[in-house]
Design a protein around this motif. Structure first.
Motif, PDB file in Angstrom:
ATOM      1  N   UNK A 337      46.358  -9.859   3.188  1.00 33.76           N
ATOM      2  CA  UNK A 337      45.248  -8.895   3.286  1.00 33.76           C
ATOM      3  C   UNK A 337      43.924  -9.584   3.626  1.00 33.76           C
ATOM      4  N   UNK A 338      43.604 -10.660   2.918  1.00 38.27           N
ATOM      5  CA  UNK A 338      42.299 -11.304   3.146  1.00 38.27           C
ATOM      6  C   UNK A 338      42.181 -11.916   4.535  1.00 38.27           C
ATOM      7  N   UNK A 339      43.276 -12.510   5.012  1.00 37.43           N
ATOM      8  CA  UNK A 339      43.224 -13.075   6.365  1.00 37.43           C
ATOM      9  C   UNK A 339      43.120 -11.944   7.394  1.00 37.43           C
ATOM     10  N   UNK A 340      43.881 -10.876   7.160  1.00 36.38           N
ATOM     11  CA  UNK A 340      43.794  -9.701   8.062  1.00 36.38           C
ATOM     12  C   UNK A 340      42.362  -9.150   8.070  1.00 36.38           C
ATOM     13  N   UNK A 341      41.756  -9.092   6.886  1.00 36.53           N
ATOM     14  CA  UNK A 341      40.398  -8.538   6.757  1.00 36.53           C
ATOM     15  C   UNK A 341      39.413  -9.357   7.595  1.00 36.53           C
ATOM     16  N   UNK A 342      39.468 -10.672   7.492  1.00 32.15           N
ATOM     17  CA  UNK A 342      38.505 -11.518   8.213  1.00 32.15           C
ATOM     18  C   UNK A 342      38.813 -11.564   9.715  1.00 32.15           C
ATOM     19  N   UNK A 343      40.095 -11.612  10.069  1.00 30.08           N
ATOM     20  CA  UNK A 343      40.448 -11.643  11.497  1.00 30.08           C
ATOM     21  C   UNK A 343      40.061 -10.315  12.157  1.00 30.08           C
ATOM     22  N   UNK A 344      40.245  -9.220  11.454  1.00 32.27           N
ATOM     23  CA  UNK A 344      39.809  -7.902  11.955  1.00 32.27           C
ATOM     24  C   UNK A 344      38.287  -7.823  12.025  1.00 32.27           C
ATOM     25  N   UNK A 345      37.613  -8.402  11.026  1.00 27.49           N
ATOM     26  CA  UNK A 345      36.143  -8.406  11.041  1.00 27.49           C
ATOM     27  C   UNK A 345      35.642  -9.144  12.287  1.00 27.49           C
ATOM     28  N   UNK A 346      36.294 -10.256  12.633  1.00 32.81           N
ATOM     29  CA  UNK A 346      35.873 -10.986  13.834  1.00 32.81           C
ATOM     30  C   UNK A 346      36.117 -10.144  15.078  1.00 32.81           C
ATOM     31  N   UNK A 347      37.197  -9.371  15.090  1.00 34.29           N
ATOM     32  CA  UNK A 347      37.441  -8.457  16.238  1.00 34.29           C
ATOM     33  C   UNK A 347      36.310  -7.434  16.350  1.00 34.29           C
ATOM     34  N   UNK A 348      35.883  -6.904  15.178  1.00 31.69           N
ATOM     35  CA  UNK A 348      34.792  -5.913  15.180  1.00 31.69           C
ATOM     36  C   UNK A 348      33.500  -6.568  15.666  1.00 31.69           C
ATOM     37  N   UNK A 349      33.268  -7.812  15.255  1.00 27.12           N
ATOM     38  CA  UNK A 349      32.070  -8.538  15.682  1.00 27.12           C
ATOM     39  C   UNK A 349      32.095  -8.750  17.196  1.00 27.12           C
ATOM     40  N   UNK A 350      33.255  -9.136  17.738  1.00 27.48           N
ATOM     41  CA  UNK A 350      33.348  -9.347  19.188  1.00 27.48           C
ATOM     42  C   UNK A 350      33.120  -8.044  19.943  1.00 27.48           C
ATOM     43  N   UNK A 351      33.655  -6.945  19.414  1.00 31.64           N
ATOM     44  CA  UNK A 351      33.461  -5.621  20.062  1.00 31.64           C
ATOM     45  C   UNK A 351      31.981  -5.230  19.991  1.00 31.64           C
ATOM     46  N   UNK A 352      31.359  -5.538  18.838  1.00 32.24           N
ATOM     47  CA  UNK A 352      29.935  -5.193  18.677  1.00 32.24           C
ATOM     48  C   UNK A 352      29.067  -6.007  19.645  1.00 32.24           C
ATOM     49  N   UNK A 353      29.469  -7.243  19.921  1.00 27.22           N
ATOM     50  CA  UNK A 353      28.713  -8.051  20.897  1.00 27.22           C
ATOM     51  C   UNK A 353      28.862  -7.422  22.286  1.00 27.22           C
ATOM     52  N   UNK A 354      30.090  -6.995  22.586  1.00 27.24           N
ATOM     53  CA  UNK A 354      30.338  -6.314  23.882  1.00 27.24           C
ATOM     54  C   UNK A 354      29.423  -5.086  24.009  1.00 27.24           C
ATOM     55  N   UNK A 355      29.310  -4.334  22.887  1.00 24.70           N
ATOM     56  CA  UNK A 355      28.562  -3.063  22.900  1.00 24.70           C
ATOM     57  C   UNK A 355      27.081  -3.246  22.578  1.00 24.70           C
ATOM     58  N   UNK A 356      26.656  -4.512  22.367  1.00 22.74           N
ATOM     59  CA  UNK A 356      25.249  -4.786  22.005  1.00 22.74           C
ATOM     60  C   UNK A 356      24.813  -4.057  20.744  1.00 22.74           C
ATOM     61  N   UNK A 357      25.682  -3.949  19.769  1.00 22.84           N
ATOM     62  CA  UNK A 357      25.231  -3.331  18.507  1.00 22.84           C
ATOM     63  C   UNK A 357      25.698  -4.123  17.283  1.00 22.84           C
ATOM     64  N   UNK A 358      25.622  -5.460  17.384  1.00 18.72           N
ATOM     65  CA  UNK A 358      26.006  -6.309  16.244  1.00 18.72           C
ATOM     66  C   UNK A 358      25.045  -6.138  15.067  1.00 18.72           C
ATOM     67  N   UNK A 359      23.764  -5.930  15.354  1.00 17.49           N
ATOM     68  CA  UNK A 359      22.790  -5.742  14.256  1.00 17.49           C
ATOM     69  C   UNK A 359      23.081  -4.440  13.509  1.00 17.49           C
TER      70      UNK A 359
END
Ligand code: 6HD
Ligand code: ZN
Length: 374
Positions: A337-359
């Motif tokens: 669970x914890x590894x899935x949580x962090x690996x998924x969080x990084x996916x969300x961060x990469x998507x947010x960078x794509x969409x310019x809404x990381x903040x």
């Protein structure tokens, strides 16, 4: 031509985050990336296939531990770390410096290197910058680290300055020792304590040595998080855009977001796997200590918003039962669970960078997860 190369895909608008691809001899890695830690040639409780199912593309192993046991010569004889641990994706090893300074008692730091006693059997050992490179050459990771002194926190400016000077001289010796740059890439490490002038000098001098990637060391060692963020603000912008930046030993979900915002590409931390074995998991609502009595009859998954194997198939009550019964499956499920949580969080961060809404992602994360300033 170095073993690894960094491809800058997109810079974020509104912060220093960037989307990239790290090209390595063992595959391409989307960045920013979290690297699970496999200290002794295994990510504790996980098989390589489970790590692949979780989406891990690069893991870290510790030079100090593998030098101590089973020894780098056995790993080399086995065909190197990838073969030895049956992991055909990318591997990064640290130089052992951090463990020598943090794990071992009785150590003596000289220009030549460090004498220390083994945390396993008390035997005496000596590691020089040259030896640290030779051990990592035998282990065979795709990315290796310079031998450095990771300063304690807090530390006097004078000591930090003289230590930094030696760490820079050690970096030169590491660069001179490491020959097979097409098989393994050697990263320089930025040190300098929590001092702006030293951090800036370290960054400038390491960049002048032209490494294929740069680690930011000496952080996540007990300093308050705002101080860590200050050091990143002083340092990351001095590093070249076309090379990866690796923040060593970080970290918790909030630090991953804050580090990505400041332009960090690579992270590693034992936290997710270590707290998992102690019955604590990250969830979208904050940390949850699933082994606690309050969950004894709670039939919900650990995180109602998670789709990992553990949350799809087991309840809090069952996982708490496993911990109380000291069943190995308990630690395996919380680790998944914890590894899935962090690996998924990084996916969300990469998507947010794509969409310019990381903040915006950061604000939403803090609103749900809570914000700890420690
Ligand atoms: C867990 N924190 C952490 N800080 C680190 C700093 C270094 C370093 N070489 O300065 C290495 C590993 C580290 N792990
Ligand atoms: Zn889960």
């Amino acid at each position: 031509m170095d073993a690894i190369s960094y491809e800058l895909i997109k810079k974020s608008n509104g912060c220093d985050a960037r989307l990239g691809k790290l090209h390595t001899p063992h595959g391409v890695i989307d960045t920013p990336v979290f690297m699970p830690v496999g200290t002794q040639a295994t990510v504790k409780a996980m098989s390589p296939d489970e790590l692949k199912d979780l989406g891990a593309h690069i893991i870290l192993s510790n030079t100090y531990h593998l030098y101590m046991r089973p020894g780098e010569k056995l790993v080399k004889k086995s065909g190197g770390l990838h073969k030895f641990m049956n992991w055909d994706r990318a591997i990064l090893t640290d130089s052992g410096g951090f463990q020598v300074f943090s794990l071992s008692n009785l150590r003596d730091i000289k220009e030549e290197g460090v004498t220390f006693k083994s945390h396993i059997d008390g035997s005496k050992h000596f590691i020089s910058p040259e030896k640290a490179i030779e051990i990592q050459n035998d282990l065979g990771a795709d990315i290796i680290m310079c031998f450095d002194e990771c300063l304690p926190y807090p530390v006097e400016h004078d000591y930090a300055s003289s230590s930094l000077n030696r760490t820079i001289r050690w970096a030169v010796r590491c660069k001179e020792t490491h020959k097979d740059t097409e098989r393994q890439s050697l990263f320089g490490i930025i040190q300098g304590g929590m001092f702006k002038d030293l951090r800036e000098r370290s960054a400038k001098e390491m960049v002048a040595l032209d490494f294929p990637g740069y680690s930011i060391g000496g952080l996540s060692i007990g300093e308050p998080k705002p101080i860590m963020y200050d050091v990143l603000d002083w340092t990351v912008h001095l590093l070249p855009d076309n090379k990866p930046r690796y923040l060593m030993g970080v970290g918790s979900p909030d630090c991953l977001i804050e580090g990505a915002i400041r332009g960090v590409d690579m992270f590693d931390c034992v936290l997710p796997t270590r707290i998992a074995r102690n019955g604590t998991v990250f969830t979208s609502q904050g940390k949850l200590v699933v082994r606690n009595a309050e969950y004894a009859e709670d039939l919900r998954p650990m995180d109602t918003e998670c789709d990992c194997y553990a949350c799809r198939n087991y309840s809090r009550a069952y996982i708490r039962h496993l911990f109380k019964a000291k069943e190995i499956l308990g630690a395996r499920l919380t680790t998944i669970h914890n590894l899935h949580f962090l690996i998924k969080l990084m996916e969300k961060i990469r998507q947010a960078i794509k969409d310019d809404n990381l903040l915006k992602l950061r604000d939403e994360f803090y609103a749900k997860y809570g914000y700890n300033r420690d």
